[in-house]
Design a protein around this motif. Sequence first.
Motif, mmCIF file in Angstrom:
data_model
loop_
_atom_site.group_PDB
_atom_site.id
_atom_site.type_symbol
_atom_site.label_atom_id
_atom_site.label_comp_id
_atom_site.label_asym_id
_atom_site.label_seq_id
_atom_site.Cartn_x
_atom_site.Cartn_y
_atom_site.Cartn_z
ATOM 1 N N UNK A 1 1.960 -5.522 16.262
ATOM 2 C CA UNK A 1 2.809 -4.504 16.880
ATOM 3 C C UNK A 1 4.256 -4.991 16.951
ATOM 4 N N UNK A 2 4.432 -6.255 17.326
ATOM 5 C CA UNK A 2 5.779 -6.836 17.399
ATOM 6 C C UNK A 2 6.417 -6.855 16.018
ATOM 7 N N UNK A 3 5.644 -7.254 14.999
ATOM 8 C CA UNK A 3 6.183 -7.322 13.638
ATOM 9 C C UNK A 3 6.599 -5.943 13.135
ATOM 10 N N UNK B 1 0.838 -1.196 0.000
ATOM 11 C CA UNK B 1 0.000 0.000 0.000
ATOM 12 C C UNK B 1 0.871 1.243 0.000
ATOM 13 N N UNK B 2 0.573 2.153 -0.912
ATOM 14 C CA UNK B 2 1.213 3.469 -0.916
ATOM 15 C C UNK B 2 0.226 4.486 -0.344
ATOM 16 N N UNK B 3 0.754 5.605 0.125
ATOM 17 C CA UNK B 3 -0.083 6.696 0.640
ATOM 18 C C UNK B 3 -0.910 6.251 1.845
ATOM 19 N N UNK B 4 -0.285 5.453 2.718
ATOM 20 C CA UNK B 4 -0.979 5.041 3.937
ATOM 21 C C UNK B 4 -1.236 6.234 4.855
ATOM 22 N N UNK B 5 -2.317 6.205 5.638
ATOM 23 C CA UNK B 5 -2.551 7.285 6.589
ATOM 24 C C UNK B 5 -1.569 7.284 7.748
ATOM 25 N N UNK B 6 -1.009 6.111 8.077
ATOM 26 C CA UNK B 6 -0.044 6.040 9.173
ATOM 27 C C UNK B 6 1.374 6.063 8.614
ATOM 28 N N UNK B 7 2.292 6.755 9.275
ATOM 29 C CA UNK B 7 3.671 6.860 8.782
ATOM 30 C C UNK B 7 4.397 5.515 8.788
ATOM 31 N N UNK B 8 5.238 5.304 7.795
ATOM 32 C CA UNK B 8 6.094 4.129 7.758
ATOM 33 C C UNK B 8 5.327 2.824 7.829
ATOM 34 N N UNK C 1 11.587 -2.029 12.208
ATOM 35 C CA UNK C 1 12.343 -0.784 12.312
ATOM 36 C C UNK C 1 11.922 0.272 11.320
ATOM 37 N N UNK C 2 10.654 0.236 10.897
ATOM 38 C CA UNK C 2 10.200 1.133 9.831
ATOM 39 C C UNK C 2 9.408 2.340 10.321
ATOM 40 N N UNK C 3 9.256 2.490 11.644
ATOM 41 C CA UNK C 3 8.485 3.624 12.144
ATOM 42 C C UNK C 3 8.939 3.950 13.564
ATOM 43 N N UNK C 4 8.431 5.038 14.098
ATOM 44 C CA UNK C 4 8.770 5.422 15.461
ATOM 45 C C UNK C 4 7.829 4.728 16.450
ATOM 46 N N UNK C 5 8.248 4.646 17.703
ATOM 47 C CA UNK C 5 7.406 4.024 18.728
ATOM 48 C C UNK C 5 6.121 4.822 18.911
ATOM 49 N N UNK C 6 6.192 6.129 18.792
ATOM 50 C CA UNK C 6 4.999 6.982 18.927
ATOM 51 C C UNK C 6 3.989 6.671 17.829
ATOM 52 N N UNK C 7 4.458 6.625 16.571
ATOM 53 C CA UNK C 7 3.551 6.341 15.457
ATOM 54 C C UNK C 7 3.014 4.912 15.546
ATOM 55 N N UNK C 8 3.845 3.987 15.998
ATOM 56 C CA UNK C 8 3.410 2.606 16.171
ATOM 57 C C UNK C 8 2.279 2.536 17.181
ATOM 58 N N UNK C 9 2.447 3.204 18.318
ATOM 59 C CA UNK C 9 1.451 3.134 19.378
ATOM 60 C C UNK C 9 0.135 3.787 18.936
ATOM 61 N N UNK C 10 0.218 4.907 18.237
ATOM 62 C CA UNK C 10 -0.996 5.583 17.780
ATOM 63 C C UNK C 10 -1.758 4.713 16.783
#
Length: 204
Positions: free
Chosen positions: A173-175, A113-120, A180-189
């Motif tokens: 979340x673990x995957x 998917x390109x142009x995802x709403x969530x970063x990385x 290593x493709x995003x920040x912990x903040x963006x992952x949690x959100x």
Amino acid sequence: MDILEHINAVHREVSRTGETATVLMRRSYQADPEELWDALTDPERMKRWFWPVTGDFKVGGSFQLQDNAGGEILECEPPKRFKVTFGGPTSLLELRLIPGANASTELELEHTVSELPAPGGAGALYVGPGWEGGFLALAMYVDGTFPTDRTPVEVADDPVMVDFNEQSVRAWMVAVRDSGTTTEKDLYEAAELSMNQFAPGREL
């Protein structure tokens, strides 16, 4: 249902190239490729475990899941693989069937998917748990444990399935974290939004 058994049966990967994120999943099924292909592509069988679907099922044709996403059929090599757009031209879905030992088949799903709403790679949390529910439903259908007196939507709302979805979100979340493709903040959100969608009322 042994939730952890089904969670552990799936291999999950997340990768990112530029603004494009890719979800890769694999699971083995006790069915030969022809049988699994039929379950994945026959509209009459799909509506029993996945979703009602209509369309022109050939390369160049299109499909539409009822009240859900649709797309174009780009490639098809029965009973080995097919590739479609899913919900838009920047969302590509490919399913691959690989023969295994003792009449088993490994199903591999790749959703790019390109142009995802969530970063990385955090965007994987918007699609991974959903496809994992489909992987589980297919396993239940193949082994004969999918309820015949309930629709897939009714089964998806069962409390046991909500428990499964919660564990699926945590596994994704673990995957994503491992990728290593995003920040912990963006992952949690993204995980909070995913949990609200797939397991309402559950907290991280």
